[in-house]
Design a protein around this motif. Sequence first.
Motif, PDB file in Angstrom:
ATOM      1  N   PHE A  68     123.613  90.249  14.240  1.00  0.00           N
ATOM      2  CA  PHE A  68     122.571  91.267  14.338  1.00  0.00           C
ATOM      3  C   PHE A  68     123.226  92.567  14.803  1.00  0.00           C
ATOM      4  O   PHE A  68     123.990  92.551  15.767  1.00  0.00           O
ATOM      5  CB  PHE A  68     121.524  90.876  15.381  1.00  0.00           C
ATOM      6  CG  PHE A  68     120.880  89.536  15.154  1.00  0.00           C
ATOM      7  CD1 PHE A  68     119.679  89.434  14.463  1.00  0.00           C
ATOM      8  CD2 PHE A  68     121.453  88.382  15.644  1.00  0.00           C
ATOM      9  CE1 PHE A  68     119.074  88.207  14.254  1.00  0.00           C
ATOM     10  CE2 PHE A  68     120.865  87.148  15.453  1.00  0.00           C
ATOM     11  CZ  PHE A  68     119.671  87.058  14.754  1.00  0.00           C
ATOM     12  N   THR A  69     122.897  93.695  14.160  1.00  0.00           N
ATOM     13  CA  THR A  69     123.403  94.992  14.586  1.00  0.00           C
ATOM     14  C   THR A  69     122.242  95.978  14.658  1.00  0.00           C
ATOM     15  O   THR A  69     121.557  96.205  13.655  1.00  0.00           O
ATOM     16  CB  THR A  69     124.484  95.526  13.624  1.00  0.00           C
ATOM     17  OG1 THR A  69     125.519  94.559  13.517  1.00  0.00           O
ATOM     18  CG2 THR A  69     125.059  96.834  14.130  1.00  0.00           C
ATOM     19  N   GLU A  70     122.026  96.550  15.828  1.00  0.00           N
ATOM     20  CA  GLU A  70     120.964  97.546  16.025  1.00  0.00           C
ATOM     21  C   GLU A  70     121.460  98.866  15.452  1.00  0.00           C
ATOM     22  O   GLU A  70     122.531  99.347  15.808  1.00  0.00           O
ATOM     23  CB  GLU A  70     120.640  97.678  17.519  1.00  0.00           C
ATOM     24  CG  GLU A  70     119.285  98.286  17.820  1.00  0.00           C
ATOM     25  CD  GLU A  70     119.218  99.787  17.550  1.00  0.00           C
ATOM     26  OE1 GLU A  70     118.168 100.250  17.104  1.00  0.00           O
ATOM     27  OE2 GLU A  70     120.213 100.496  17.794  1.00  0.00           O
ATOM     28  N   MET A  71     120.686  99.470  14.541  1.00  0.00           N
ATOM     29  CA  MET A  71     121.146 100.624  13.779  1.00  0.00           C
ATOM     30  C   MET A  71     120.479 101.951  14.145  1.00  0.00           C
ATOM     31  O   MET A  71     120.894 102.998  13.660  1.00  0.00           O
ATOM     32  CB  MET A  71     120.928 100.374  12.281  1.00  0.00           C
ATOM     33  CG  MET A  71     121.649  99.142  11.756  1.00  0.00           C
ATOM     34  SD  MET A  71     123.436  99.230  11.914  1.00  0.00           S
ATOM     35  CE  MET A  71     123.803 100.497  10.734  1.00  0.00           C
ATOM     36  N   ALA A  72     119.452 101.954  14.996  1.00  0.00           N
ATOM     37  CA  ALA A  72     118.677 103.172  15.230  1.00  0.00           C
ATOM     38  C   ALA A  72     118.919 103.810  16.599  1.00  0.00           C
ATOM     39  O   ALA A  72     118.303 104.820  16.925  1.00  0.00           O
ATOM     40  CB  ALA A  72     117.189 102.877  15.063  1.00  0.00           C
ATOM     41  N   GLU A 115     115.253  96.993  21.824  1.00  0.00           N
ATOM     42  CA  GLU A 115     114.957  96.075  20.723  1.00  0.00           C
ATOM     43  C   GLU A 115     115.074  94.622  21.191  1.00  0.00           C
ATOM     44  O   GLU A 115     115.924  94.296  22.022  1.00  0.00           O
ATOM     45  CB  GLU A 115     115.918  96.293  19.552  1.00  0.00           C
ATOM     46  CG  GLU A 115     115.966  97.698  19.030  1.00  0.00           C
ATOM     47  CD  GLU A 115     114.708  98.166  18.330  1.00  0.00           C
ATOM     48  OE1 GLU A 115     113.668  97.500  18.406  1.00  0.00           O
ATOM     49  OE2 GLU A 115     114.760  99.227  17.706  1.00  0.00           O
ATOM     50  N   GLU A 116     114.213  93.752  20.618  1.00  0.00           N
ATOM     51  CA  GLU A 116     114.273  92.323  20.898  1.00  0.00           C
ATOM     52  C   GLU A 116     114.182  91.574  19.569  1.00  0.00           C
ATOM     53  O   GLU A 116     113.350  91.896  18.729  1.00  0.00           O
ATOM     54  CB  GLU A 116     113.130  91.887  21.803  1.00  0.00           C
ATOM     55  CG  GLU A 116     113.180  92.490  23.181  1.00  0.00           C
ATOM     56  CD  GLU A 116     111.970  92.160  24.031  1.00  0.00           C
ATOM     57  OE1 GLU A 116     112.137  92.051  25.253  1.00  0.00           O
ATOM     58  OE2 GLU A 116     110.862  92.013  23.471  1.00  0.00           O
ATOM     59  N   PRO A 140     117.317  90.447  23.804  1.00  0.00           N
ATOM     60  CA  PRO A 140     117.549  91.894  23.801  1.00  0.00           C
ATOM     61  C   PRO A 140     118.841  92.261  23.076  1.00  0.00           C
ATOM     62  O   PRO A 140     119.814  91.512  23.102  1.00  0.00           O
ATOM     63  CB  PRO A 140     117.647  92.252  25.288  1.00  0.00           C
ATOM     64  CG  PRO A 140     117.736  90.987  26.035  1.00  0.00           C
ATOM     65  CD  PRO A 140     117.424  89.855  25.121  1.00  0.00           C
ATOM     66  N   ILE A 141     118.804  93.407  22.412  1.00  0.00           N
ATOM     67  CA  ILE A 141     119.991  93.956  21.773  1.00  0.00           C
ATOM     68  C   ILE A 141     119.997  95.459  22.051  1.00  0.00           C
ATOM     69  O   ILE A 141     118.987  96.130  21.861  1.00  0.00           O
ATOM     70  CB  ILE A 141     120.044  93.630  20.259  1.00  0.00           C
ATOM     71  CG1 ILE A 141     121.357  94.094  19.634  1.00  0.00           C
ATOM     72  CG2 ILE A 141     118.836  94.162  19.524  1.00  0.00           C
ATOM     73  CD1 ILE A 141     121.591  93.557  18.232  1.00  0.00           C
ATOM     74  N   GLY A 142     121.099  95.961  22.547  1.00  0.00           N
ATOM     75  CA  GLY A 142     121.179  97.367  22.947  1.00  0.00           C
ATOM     76  C   GLY A 142     121.394  98.316  21.784  1.00  0.00           C
ATOM     77  O   GLY A 142     121.597  97.916  20.641  1.00  0.00           O
ATOM     78  N   ALA A 143     121.351  99.595  22.089  1.00  0.00           N
ATOM     79  CA  ALA A 143     121.533 100.643  21.084  1.00  0.00           C
ATOM     80  C   ALA A 143     122.897 100.508  20.417  1.00  0.00           C
ATOM     81  O   ALA A 143     123.924 100.410  21.090  1.00  0.00           O
ATOM     82  CB  ALA A 143     121.403 102.013  21.742  1.00  0.00           C
ATOM     83  N   TYR A 144     122.883 100.447  19.088  1.00  0.00           N
ATOM     84  CA  TYR A 144     124.092 100.326  18.269  1.00  0.00           C
ATOM     85  C   TYR A 144     124.952  99.116  18.643  1.00  0.00           C
ATOM     86  O   TYR A 144     126.134  99.073  18.347  1.00  0.00           O
ATOM     87  CB  TYR A 144     124.933 101.604  18.335  1.00  0.00           C
ATOM     88  CG  TYR A 144     124.174 102.832  17.907  1.00  0.00           C
ATOM     89  CD1 TYR A 144     123.743 102.981  16.588  1.00  0.00           C
ATOM     90  CD2 TYR A 144     123.862 103.821  18.819  1.00  0.00           C
ATOM     91  CE1 TYR A 144     123.031 104.101  16.197  1.00  0.00           C
ATOM     92  CE2 TYR A 144     123.152 104.951  18.434  1.00  0.00           C
ATOM     93  CZ  TYR A 144     122.740 105.082  17.131  1.00  0.00           C
ATOM     94  OH  TYR A 144     122.039 106.195  16.750  1.00  0.00           O
ATOM     95  N   ALA A 145     124.348  98.132  19.278  1.00  0.00           N
ATOM     96  CA  ALA A 145     125.076  96.940  19.714  1.00  0.00           C
ATOM     97  C   ALA A 145     125.032  95.858  18.635  1.00  0.00           C
ATOM     98  O   ALA A 145     124.202  95.889  17.727  1.00  0.00           O
ATOM     99  CB  ALA A 145     124.493  96.408  21.014  1.00  0.00           C
ATOM    100  N   THR A 146     125.931  94.901  18.780  1.00  0.00           N
ATOM    101  CA  THR A 146     125.982  93.741  17.890  1.00  0.00           C
ATOM    102  C   THR A 146     125.813  92.484  18.730  1.00  0.00           C
ATOM    103  O   THR A 146     126.391  92.369  19.813  1.00  0.00           O
ATOM    104  CB  THR A 146     127.322  93.692  17.136  1.00  0.00           C
ATOM    105  OG1 THR A 146     127.438  94.868  16.340  1.00  0.00           O
ATOM    106  CG2 THR A 146     127.421  92.469  16.249  1.00  0.00           C
ATOM    107  N   PHE A 147     124.996  91.557  18.219  1.00  0.00           N
ATOM    108  CA  PHE A 147     124.807  90.257  18.859  1.00  0.00           C
ATOM    109  C   PHE A 147     125.102  89.187  17.812  1.00  0.00           C
ATOM    110  O   PHE A 147     124.604  89.269  16.682  1.00  0.00           O
ATOM    111  CB  PHE A 147     123.371  90.100  19.376  1.00  0.00           C
ATOM    112  CG  PHE A 147     123.097  88.753  19.987  1.00  0.00           C
ATOM    113  CD1 PHE A 147     123.470  88.492  21.292  1.00  0.00           C
ATOM    114  CD2 PHE A 147     122.492  87.749  19.251  1.00  0.00           C
ATOM    115  CE1 PHE A 147     123.241  87.242  21.854  1.00  0.00           C
ATOM    116  CE2 PHE A 147     122.243  86.508  19.806  1.00  0.00           C
ATOM    117  CZ  PHE A 147     122.625  86.248  21.116  1.00  0.00           C
TER     118      PHE A 147
END
Length: 127
Positions: free
Chosen positions: A47-51, A56-57, A84-91
């Motif tokens: 998962f990668t948060e792009m915004a 984000e969860e 939870p996933i942080g800004a521009y983070a990858t899980f």
Amino acid sequence: MAIPSGSGSEILKSSYQPAVSNSAVTLISTTVHASVTEIATLVSVTFTEMAGQTDEEINLYVDCGRLTIVGASGNDLYLLKKQPIGAYATFVFSDKVVIYAGDALKVITTAAANVDVMANWILQDWT
């Protein structure tokens, strides 16, 4: 359960879903046959948060289409719930999970989001 008969296939597969948000998206689906002859073994989901959002969860779950789990079909078995996933983070979720014929692996966020998701698995088919 599928039992190898000496013939069949094992294929590495992947799916990519860009901009996953708060509508469920299917990453892996398996085909129902007369007997359970198709199995998907999950290798990983990235998962990668792009915004750039910090709140984000993500939810990752198996939508059970078979009758043998929890006594009825249609049950959702969560592998991740409000992760939870942080800004521009990858899980990366890398637990091995077996998905039988009739089941599907799905992902959804708890609110509007922009999360790219890639799933990798092994498809075993003895049809």
